[in-house]
Write an enzyme that holds these catalytic residues in place. Structure first.
Site, short mmCIF file in Angstrom:
data_model
loop_
_atom_site.label_atom_id
_atom_site.label_comp_id
_atom_site.label_asym_id
_atom_site.label_seq_id
_atom_site.Cartn_x
_atom_site.Cartn_y
_atom_site.Cartn_z
N ASP A 179 11.38 -11.53 12.18
CA ASP A 179 11.59 -12.66 12.52
C ASP A 179 11.61 -13.03 14.07
O ASP A 179 11.56 -11.55 14.39
CB ASP A 179 12.95 -12.86 12.01
CG ASP A 179 13.93 -14.11 12.73
OD1 ASP A 179 13.09 -14.87 12.97
OD2 ASP A 179 15.61 -14.22 12.66
N GLY A 195 9.55 -17.72 18.36
CA GLY A 195 10.04 -18.42 18.68
C GLY A 195 10.83 -18.05 19.83
O GLY A 195 10.90 -18.51 20.93
N ARG A 215 6.85 -22.65 20.66
CA ARG A 215 7.80 -22.17 19.80
C ARG A 215 5.75 -21.08 18.98
O ARG A 215 6.02 -20.02 18.12
CB ARG A 215 8.42 -22.56 18.71
CG ARG A 215 10.00 -22.60 19.14
CD ARG A 215 10.01 -23.10 18.09
NE ARG A 215 10.43 -22.91 17.07
CZ ARG A 215 11.36 -21.60 16.65
NH1 ARG A 215 12.14 -21.13 17.68
NH2 ARG A 215 11.50 -20.92 15.55
N HIS A 225 4.23 -17.84 17.03
CA HIS A 225 3.69 -17.08 15.60
C HIS A 225 2.66 -17.77 15.80
O HIS A 225 1.73 -16.53 14.87
CB HIS A 225 3.59 -19.21 15.15
CG HIS A 225 4.91 -19.71 14.96
ND1 HIS A 225 6.26 -18.83 14.41
CD2 HIS A 225 6.10 -20.43 14.70
CE1 HIS A 225 7.07 -19.95 13.97
NE2 HIS A 225 6.25 -21.28 14.13
N GLU A 246 14.01 -22.41 2.94
CA GLU A 246 14.74 -23.57 3.92
C GLU A 246 14.18 -23.70 5.56
O GLU A 246 14.63 -24.26 6.03
CB GLU A 246 15.55 -22.48 4.47
CG GLU A 246 17.18 -22.21 3.15
CD GLU A 246 16.67 -21.56 2.05
OE1 GLU A 246 16.53 -21.72 0.56
OE2 GLU A 246 16.19 -20.44 2.04
N ARG A 299 12.68 -26.82 9.54
CA ARG A 299 12.06 -27.08 10.59
C ARG A 299 11.22 -28.43 11.09
O ARG A 299 11.49 -29.24 9.96
CB ARG A 299 11.76 -25.50 11.10
CG ARG A 299 11.86 -24.47 10.66
CD ARG A 299 11.37 -23.51 11.84
NE ARG A 299 12.31 -21.99 10.92
CZ ARG A 299 12.00 -21.31 12.24
NH1 ARG A 299 10.73 -20.61 12.88
NH2 ARG A 299 12.59 -20.45 11.12
N LEU A 322 -3.59 -1.39 -0.60
CA LEU A 322 -2.87 -1.66 -0.38
C LEU A 322 -2.69 -2.69 -1.09
O LEU A 322 -3.35 -3.36 -1.30
CB LEU A 322 -2.23 -1.96 1.07
CG LEU A 322 -0.95 -2.57 1.81
CD1 LEU A 322 -0.10 -1.91 1.35
CD2 LEU A 322 -1.72 -2.80 2.81
C1 IPE Z 1 13.72 -15.83 7.63
O1 IPE Z 1 13.74 -16.29 9.29
C2 IPE Z 1 12.37 -16.09 7.06
C3 IPE Z 1 11.11 -16.06 8.39
C4 IPE Z 1 10.66 -14.78 8.66
C5 IPE Z 1 9.87 -16.52 7.00
P1 IPE Z 1 14.45 -17.36 9.79
O2 IPE Z 1 14.11 -17.68 11.48
O3 IPE Z 1 13.89 -18.79 9.14
O4 IPE Z 1 15.80 -17.18 9.35
P2 IPE Z 1 17.42 -17.53 9.92
O5 IPE Z 1 17.13 -19.61 9.96
O6 IPE Z 1 17.95 -16.80 11.29
O7 IPE Z 1 18.32 -17.13 9.00
C1 IPE Z 2 9.53 -15.75 12.93
O1 IPE Z 2 9.94 -16.79 13.41
C2 IPE Z 2 8.86 -17.14 12.18
C3 IPE Z 2 9.24 -17.85 10.35
C4 IPE Z 2 10.63 -18.21 10.25
C5 IPE Z 2 7.84 -18.59 10.67
P1 IPE Z 2 11.09 -17.45 14.09
O2 IPE Z 2 10.22 -18.83 14.43
O3 IPE Z 2 12.57 -17.35 12.97
O4 IPE Z 2 11.60 -16.56 15.57
P2 IPE Z 2 13.42 -17.13 16.44
O5 IPE Z 2 13.76 -17.09 15.35
O6 IPE Z 2 13.01 -19.01 16.23
O7 IPE Z 2 12.85 -16.52 17.29
MG MG Z 3 14.04 -16.62 13.00
#
Ligand code: IPE
Ligand code: IPE
Ligand code: MG
Length: 259
Positions: free
Chosen positions: A24, A27, A37, A41, A71, A75, A135
């Site tokens: 996580d 973004g 964002r 990725h 979920e 997005r 692995l």
């Molecule tokens: C969890 O991250 C899912 C992944 C890393 C794939 P999110 O960014 O979607 O989680 P929430 O919405 O903050 O809980």
């Molecule tokens: C995790 O990073 C990647 C996915 C959920 C696909 P985020 O995209 O959730 O990044 P933040 O949480 O918005 O910084």
């Molecule tokens: Mg996130």
């Protein structure tokens, strides 16, 4: 393979056998640099490469990465399309390299919502690497812990309709998405949030949790070494007392011949 931490105390080692990661913070990494964002990725994929290499070198048997949750469809459409495209590109680029490194690729999650060409690449990648003995890298895509439990329960019931009301963990285990892996020993979530976000709800029953503020694209071999070091310092009791754990360790050590 059926081993359950709630039925028997699992064998543990200094190096986690199975590491599960919520990657996580992509973004926020991009926003901190005034980038879109999706740039986060893209950089996140580099952290994936580093982590796969680091885990393989450390002797970790299974690495499970949360790439897209059930979920995450909520997005913005452009971000979802970018993530799907990135998955396609990554599979095209990386499968050969994974294969060269004796890594077995697995993908868990609900494939019914994924594009046909992505499903095809997943199937090909899994097939090509199926016999590898290093692995096991599992990517969780369109995965949700509740989806996993429900799909397993439904399959279990249709397989054993006779057992109504008498199902055991052993009956459910073969249908869970990660049935081929031991339960995770170490869970890491980058990005500072302290939640599971519907990741492996069943399998994390006795996993050690590590939350770090580091954003996923910044996660590197040093971060991984720190996580392993934190894991080594933990006492895993699985419901027992600390004294029982220490006694068990002494018994094991006294049986190990010294050179
Ligand atoms: C969890 O991250 C899912 C992944 C890393 C794939 P999110 O960014 O979607 O989680 P929430 O919405 O903050 O809980
Ligand atoms: C995790 O990073 C990647 C996915 C959920 C696909 P985020 O995209 O959730 O990044 P933040 O949480 O918005 O910084
Ligand atoms: Mg996130």
């Amino acid at each position: 393979m059926f081993s359950s931490s709630t039925i028997a105390v699992p064998k543990t080692d200094k190096v986690p056998r199975h590491v599960a990661i919520i990657m996580d913070g992509n973004g926020r990494w991009a926003r901190n640099r005034f980038l879109p964002r999706v740039a986060g990725h893209r950089r996140g994929l580099e952290a994936v490469r580093t982590t796969v290499r680091g885990c393989a070198e450390a002797g970790v048997g299974y690495l499970t990465l949360f790439a897209f949750s059930s979920e995450n469809w909520r997005r913005p459409e452009e971000e979802v399309s970018f993530l799907m495209e990135l998955f396609v590109v990554a599979l095209r680029q990386e499968v050969a390299r994974l294969h060269e490194n004796n890594i077995r690729l697995k993908v868990i999650g609900d494939r019914s919502g994924l594009e046909a060409r992505l499903v095809e690449l997943i199937t090909q990648g899994e097939r090509k690497t199926a016999g590898n003995t290093g692995l096991t890298l599992t990517i969780a895509a369109d995965y949700g812990g509740r989806w996993d439990i429900l799909q397993a329960v439904n399959k279990m019931i249709s397989e054993h309709p006779d057992k109504q009301g008498c199902y055991s963990e052993g009956d459910l285990a073969p249908f869970l998405a990660l049935s081929y892996a031991p339960e995770p020993d170490l869970f890491i979530r980058t990005g500072g949030e302290q939640r599971i976000s519907n990741f492996l709800l069943w399998q994390l029953a006795y996993t050690e949790f590590l939350f770090t503020d580091e954003l996923w694209p910044d996660f590197n071999s040093k971060s991984l070494a720190r996580a392993f070091s934190s894991y080594r310092s933990r006492e895993r009791r699985f419901g027992r007392t600390s004294e029982q754990v220490t006694d068990m360790q002494r018994q094991v050590e006294s049986k190990t011949p010294t050179r």
